[in-house]
Design a protein around this motif. Sequence first.
Motif, PDB file in Angstrom:
ATOM      1  N   THR A  85       1.022  -1.202  -0.050  1.00  0.00           N
ATOM      2  CA  THR A  85       0.118   0.146  -0.143  1.00  0.00           C
ATOM      3  C   THR A  85       1.023   1.218   0.113  1.00  0.00           C
ATOM      4  OG1 THR A  85      -0.056   0.022   2.524  1.00  0.00           O
ATOM      5  CG2 THR A  85      -1.992  -1.240   1.255  1.00  0.00           C
ATOM      6  N   THR A  86       1.907   1.094   0.193  1.00  0.00           N
ATOM      7  CA  THR A  86       2.930   2.292   0.358  1.00  0.00           C
ATOM      8  C   THR A  86       3.726   2.760  -1.021  1.00  0.00           C
ATOM      9  OG1 THR A  86       4.662   1.029   1.330  1.00  0.00           O
ATOM     10  CG2 THR A  86       3.275   1.964   2.736  1.00  0.00           C
ATOM     11  N   VAL A  87       3.706   1.744  -1.905  1.00  0.00           N
ATOM     12  CA  VAL A  87       4.172   1.965  -3.322  1.00  0.00           C
ATOM     13  C   VAL A  87       3.598   2.866  -4.200  1.00  0.00           C
ATOM     14  CG1 VAL A  87       4.916   0.370  -5.292  1.00  0.00           C
ATOM     15  CG2 VAL A  87       5.104  -0.493  -3.224  1.00  0.00           C
ATOM     16  N   ASP A  88       4.411   3.607  -4.879  1.00  0.00           N
ATOM     17  CA  ASP A  88       3.861   4.649  -5.636  1.00  0.00           C
ATOM     18  C   ASP A  88       3.743   3.860  -7.153  1.00  0.00           C
ATOM     19  OD1 ASP A  88       3.133   6.549  -7.581  1.00  0.00           O
ATOM     20  OD2 ASP A  88       4.851   7.934  -7.127  1.00  0.00           O
ATOM     21  N   TRP A  89       2.783   3.045  -7.524  1.00  0.00           N
ATOM     22  CA  TRP A  89       2.703   2.178  -8.651  1.00  0.00           C
ATOM     23  C   TRP A  89       2.563   2.936  -9.929  1.00  0.00           C
ATOM     24  CZ3 TRP A  89       3.856  -2.485  -7.855  1.00  0.00           C
ATOM     25  CH2 TRP A  89       3.642  -3.326  -6.493  1.00  0.00           C
ATOM     26  N   LYS A  90       2.122   4.246  -9.833  1.00  0.00           N
ATOM     27  CA  LYS A  90       2.038   5.264 -11.170  1.00  0.00           C
ATOM     28  C   LYS A  90       3.307   5.401 -11.476  1.00  0.00           C
ATOM     29  CE  LYS A  90      -2.624   6.621 -10.188  1.00  0.00           C
ATOM     30  NZ  LYS A  90      -3.509   7.680 -10.046  1.00  0.00           N
ATOM     31  N   SER A  91       4.279   5.641 -10.520  1.00  0.00           N
ATOM     32  CA  SER A  91       5.819   6.052 -11.196  1.00  0.00           C
ATOM     33  C   SER A  91       6.600   4.803 -11.404  1.00  0.00           C
ATOM     34  CB  SER A  91       6.265   6.865 -10.149  1.00  0.00           C
ATOM     35  OG  SER A  91       6.704   6.077  -9.004  1.00  0.00           O
ATOM     36  N   ASP A  92       6.253   3.602 -10.899  1.00  0.00           N
ATOM     37  CA  ASP A  92       6.758   2.345 -11.326  1.00  0.00           C
ATOM     38  C   ASP A  92       5.992   1.125 -11.407  1.00  0.00           C
ATOM     39  OD1 ASP A  92       8.589   0.374 -11.848  1.00  0.00           O
ATOM     40  OD2 ASP A  92      10.175   0.952 -10.268  1.00  0.00           O
ATOM     41  N   PRO A  93       5.330   0.739 -12.339  1.00  0.00           N
ATOM     42  CA  PRO A  93       4.027  -0.386 -12.504  1.00  0.00           C
ATOM     43  C   PRO A  93       4.854  -1.271 -12.055  1.00  0.00           C
ATOM     44  CG  PRO A  93       4.044   0.931 -14.329  1.00  0.00           C
ATOM     45  CD  PRO A  93       5.149   1.483 -13.375  1.00  0.00           C
ATOM     46  N   ASP A  94       6.122  -1.627 -12.352  1.00  0.00           N
ATOM     47  CA  ASP A  94       6.869  -2.967 -11.945  1.00  0.00           C
ATOM     48  C   ASP A  94       7.704  -2.798 -10.661  1.00  0.00           C
ATOM     49  OD1 ASP A  94       5.558  -4.255 -14.378  1.00  0.00           O
ATOM     50  OD2 ASP A  94       7.241  -3.428 -15.546  1.00  0.00           O
ATOM     51  N   TRP A  95       7.457  -2.110  -9.947  1.00  0.00           N
ATOM     52  CA  TRP A  95       8.186  -1.705  -8.435  1.00  0.00           C
ATOM     53  C   TRP A  95       8.614  -3.238  -7.846  1.00  0.00           C
ATOM     54  CZ3 TRP A  95       7.635  -3.321  -3.568  1.00  0.00           C
ATOM     55  CH2 TRP A  95       8.614  -2.625  -2.657  1.00  0.00           C
ATOM     56  N   GLU A  96       7.785  -4.129  -7.951  1.00  0.00           N
ATOM     57  CA  GLU A  96       8.270  -5.383  -7.238  1.00  0.00           C
ATOM     58  C   GLU A  96       9.227  -6.006  -7.926  1.00  0.00           C
ATOM     59  OE1 GLU A  96       5.695  -5.024  -9.266  1.00  0.00           O
ATOM     60  OE2 GLU A  96       4.747  -6.931  -9.821  1.00  0.00           O
ATOM     61  N   TRP A  97       9.251  -5.963  -8.961  1.00  0.00           N
ATOM     62  CA  TRP A  97      10.536  -6.650  -9.876  1.00  0.00           C
ATOM     63  C   TRP A  97      11.840  -5.831  -9.715  1.00  0.00           C
ATOM     64  CZ3 TRP A  97       9.998 -11.247 -12.218  1.00  0.00           C
ATOM     65  CH2 TRP A  97       8.388 -11.723 -12.689  1.00  0.00           C
ATOM     66  N   HIS A  98      11.478  -4.605  -9.699  1.00  0.00           N
ATOM     67  CA  HIS A  98      13.038  -3.793  -9.600  1.00  0.00           C
ATOM     68  C   HIS A  98      13.609  -3.634  -8.176  1.00  0.00           C
ATOM     69  CE1 HIS A  98      10.759  -1.450 -13.192  1.00  0.00           C
ATOM     70  NE2 HIS A  98      11.515  -2.506 -13.693  1.00  0.00           N
ATOM     71  N   SER A  99      12.569  -3.689  -7.302  1.00  0.00           N
ATOM     72  CA  SER A  99      13.014  -3.321  -5.881  1.00  0.00           C
ATOM     73  C   SER A  99      13.798  -4.606  -5.453  1.00  0.00           C
ATOM     74  CB  SER A  99      12.051  -2.813  -4.968  1.00  0.00           C
ATOM     75  OG  SER A  99      10.953  -3.809  -5.020  1.00  0.00           O
ATOM     76  N   ALA A 100      13.173  -5.926  -5.899  1.00  0.00           N
ATOM     77  CA  ALA A 100      13.920  -7.049  -5.346  1.00  0.00           C
ATOM     78  C   ALA A 100      15.292  -7.221  -5.247  1.00  0.00           C
ATOM     79  CB  ALA A 100      13.167  -8.258  -6.210  1.00  0.00           C
TER      80      ALA A 100
END
Length: 179
Positions: A85-100
């Motif tokens: 819920t704290t992720v800015d999905w609009k700025s990085d819709p693939d955040w989970e892939w990148h942040s891993a």
Amino acid sequence: MPDIDEQGRPEPPLDGDELATLVGYLEFHRATLAWKCAGLDASGLKATVGASSMTLGGMLKHLSYVENHWFSVHLHDREGQPLWTTVDWKSDPDWEWHSAAEDTPEELHALWQDAVSRSRLLLDEALADGGLGRLSGRAWPDGRRVSVRWILVHMIEEYARHNGHADLIRESVDGLTGE
């Protein structure tokens, strides 16, 4: 008690009812991902194949998000885990892939295992409240709702697709192969 194969995965029942078969295949695919990601250090979890930027670590984090989204957010219309819920999905819709890439192997495995454990409990809750035909608490934008059955089949498809990716990535890391 399910039969366990040589990789430690529970075999789906050969003669189970619809629920046992669906859950059996989802558990088999979850165990396949665990097997493909087991024993790798950070470098192994960050490995890519060919032109793809997909990693096994990113896959663990992505599937943690997917577990949370379908079983908590969509099925039960709950807020979900605070991380998502704290992720800015609009700025990085693939955040989970990148942040891993910033997470340790231990963090990634724990995140995924916790998500799967929560999903199992949430599935049991939904099954006790209407079975496979129970509709999701959250509707799609057009107002339609999906059933528990639909979510289970979707999750099997999600894991099966990514387990194909995991096969290729893991083989490139250390040569481990197998279905």
